[in-house]
Scaffold this active site. Structure first.
Site, mmCIF file in Angstrom:
data_model
loop_
_atom_site.group_PDB
_atom_site.id
_atom_site.type_symbol
_atom_site.label_atom_id
_atom_site.label_comp_id
_atom_site.label_asym_id
_atom_site.label_seq_id
_atom_site.Cartn_x
_atom_site.Cartn_y
_atom_site.Cartn_z
ATOM 1 C CG ASP A 154 23.703 7.391 10.987
ATOM 2 O OD1 ASP A 154 23.356 8.478 11.472
ATOM 3 O OD2 ASP A 154 22.904 6.593 10.476
ATOM 4 C CG ASP A 171 18.192 6.564 14.263
ATOM 5 O OD1 ASP A 171 17.882 5.849 15.214
ATOM 6 O OD2 ASP A 171 18.041 7.803 14.244
ATOM 7 C CG ASP A 179 21.706 3.708 7.645
ATOM 8 O OD1 ASP A 179 22.131 4.737 8.212
ATOM 9 O OD2 ASP A 179 20.501 3.473 7.490
#
Length: 342
Positions: free
Chosen positions: A26, A28, A225
Site C-alpha cells: 500500500d 498512503d 496500514d
C-alpha cells in the site's frame, strides 16, 4: 472456533523479503504520508529490492495514473516504473469492461487515473449524464472535486445506469491528518439515489485479481496500514500480510481485530521486511514474546515483563485474539498498551 481463525501473529525464521517473492505494498500510510516518504521506507525498500524481492505498489487511490505514482516514488528515491503500480482505477476499469460493450461510454466522477484506466480497457470516458453512458464510475477526485459531479452521477444512476466505485475507503491520510476518502463521496451518491455500487478496490476480490494478473506473484506478501482494506484484502485473497504501524491503525484497533482483520505479521515500519519475525510461545499463564507475557483476564488484558514494545504488542495480540476467537476482543487494553507507550 474455526480451526483456520488466526489467534496470534506468526513468526518467521528468515527475513520476510526472502520468504516471499513479491511485496504488494500500500502507499498512503506505508510508503509515504502527505507526499513525503515515511521514515525508513526508502532504505528498507532499496534493500528488499536489491535482495530479489519484487516491489509492487497497490493503492485504492484512483486519482493519479500509474505513471504519476511511479514518478512520485522515483522522486522520493524509490526507482519505480508504471508497470510496478496497480490502482483501484485499473481494477474497476477491468470490472466495467467485462459488463459493457467494447468502446462503451462511461461517466467519470473522479480524476485522471480513472480516465486513463478506462481508455486502457478500450472504454470512452464522458463527463455528463446526458452523454448516454453505459456505466457510471466513481473514484477519489481530490479535495477540490466539484459538488456538481455527485449530482451528475445521481442523474445517470436514477435513470438505471449501472454504478461502479473504485473503492469505498471512508478516509485517506494527508499531510495534515485524516481527510474524507472516496467512500465518503460514495455515501453522498448512495443517499441521493438509494443505489448500491459494484466496488473493485481493496479488500474486494477484483483488486486482488488485478494485482496477481499484473505482477504474476506466486508468494505475495500484502503490506499495509489499514485493517479493513489491506489486511482484509489479504484475508480474502488467501495470502499473508504484514501490518505496519505508520498509518491509521493503532494498538487498540489491532487488539480488537476480528479474524478477517488479523495480520500474519506486525511491525513498526517497512524495516520489518528485512528481518525475521519473533515466535510467540504459549505458556500456562498466557503468551510470551521476547521479554513480555500477556494474559487475558476477566475484564482486561494484562501485561508483565519488559523489552521491545513491539514484542509486547505481539503478545497482547495473541492473548486478545485467542480470547476473542471468531469475534472481536472487548477486554480493556488501555493499561497494557500504556505500558508499551502505544
Amino acid at each position: 472456533m474455526s480451526q483456520d481463525v488466526r489467534t496470534r501473529p506468526e513468526g518467521s525464521g528468515q527475513p520476510l523479503s526472502e520468504a516471499y517473492d513479491t511485496a504488494l505494498l500500500d502507499l498512503d500510510g506505508v510508503v509515504y504520508a502527505g507526499g513525503s516518504a515515511i521514515a525508513h521506507a526508502v532504505d528498507s525498500l532499496a534493500v528488499a529490492g536489491a535482495g530479489g524481492m519484487r516491489l509492487a505498489y497497490v493503492t485504492n487511490n484512483a486519482l493519479r495514473t500509474p505513471d504519476a505514482v511511479a514518478g512520485h516514488l522515483t522522486e522520493l528515491g524509490i526507482p519505480t516504473g508504471a508497470d510496478d503500480v496497480i490502482t483501484s482505477a485499473q481494477a474497476v476499469a477491468r470490472l466495467i469492461s467485462e459488463q459493457v460493450p467494447a468502446g462503451a461510454r462511461v461517466l467519470v466522477i473522479g480524476g485522471e487515473g480513472l480516465r486513463v484506466a478506462l481508455r486502457e480497457r478500450g472504454l470512452t470516458p464522458v463527463e455528463s449524464a446526458d452523454d448516454d453512458p453505459a456505466a457510471v464510475v466513481q473514484g477519489y477526485g481530490g479535495p477540490d472535486l466539484p459538488w456538481g459531479r455527485f449530482a451528475e452521477a445521481s442523474y445517470a444512476i436514477r435513470r438505471g445506469v449501472p454504478w461502479f466505485a473504485s473503492n469505498t475507503d471512508l478516509t485517506i491520510p494527508s499531510g495534515r491528518g485524516i481527510a474524507p476518502g472516496n467512500g465518503a463521496a460514495v455515501e453522498v451518491v448512495r443517499i441521493a439515489t438509494g443505489a448500491e455500487p459494484q466496488v473493485a478496490g481493496k479488500p474486494l476480490p477484483p483488486m486482488h485479481r488485478e494485482t496477481i494478473i499484473r505482477t504474476g506473484a506466486e508468494r505475495p506478501l500484502v503490506v499495509g496500514d489499514r485493517l479493513d482494506t489491506d489486511i482484509e484484502g489479504a484475508f480474502n485473497g488467501g495470502v499473508d500480510s504484514l501490518l505496519v504501524l505508520t498509518g491509521v491503525t493503532d494498538g487498540a484497533q489491532l487488539l480488537a481485530a476480528p479474524p478477517r482483520h488479523r495480520p500474519t505479521y506486525v511491525d513498526a515500519d517497512l524495516r520489518g521486511l528485512l528481518t525475521g519475525q519473533p515466535e510467540i510461545a504459549r505458556e500456562s499463564d498466557g503468551f510470551r514474546c521476547g521479554g513480555w507475557t500477556a494474559t487475558a483476564g476477566t475484564d482486561r488484558l494484562e501485561l508483565t515483563g519488559d523489552g521491545e514494545a513491539l514484542d509486547g504488542l505481539r503478545a497482547l495480540c495473541a492473548a486478545a485474539w485467542t480470547a476473542a476467537g471468531d469475534g472481536s476482543c472487548t477486554l480493556d487494553a488501555e493499561k497494557a498498551l500504556a505500558r508499551l507507550g502505544l
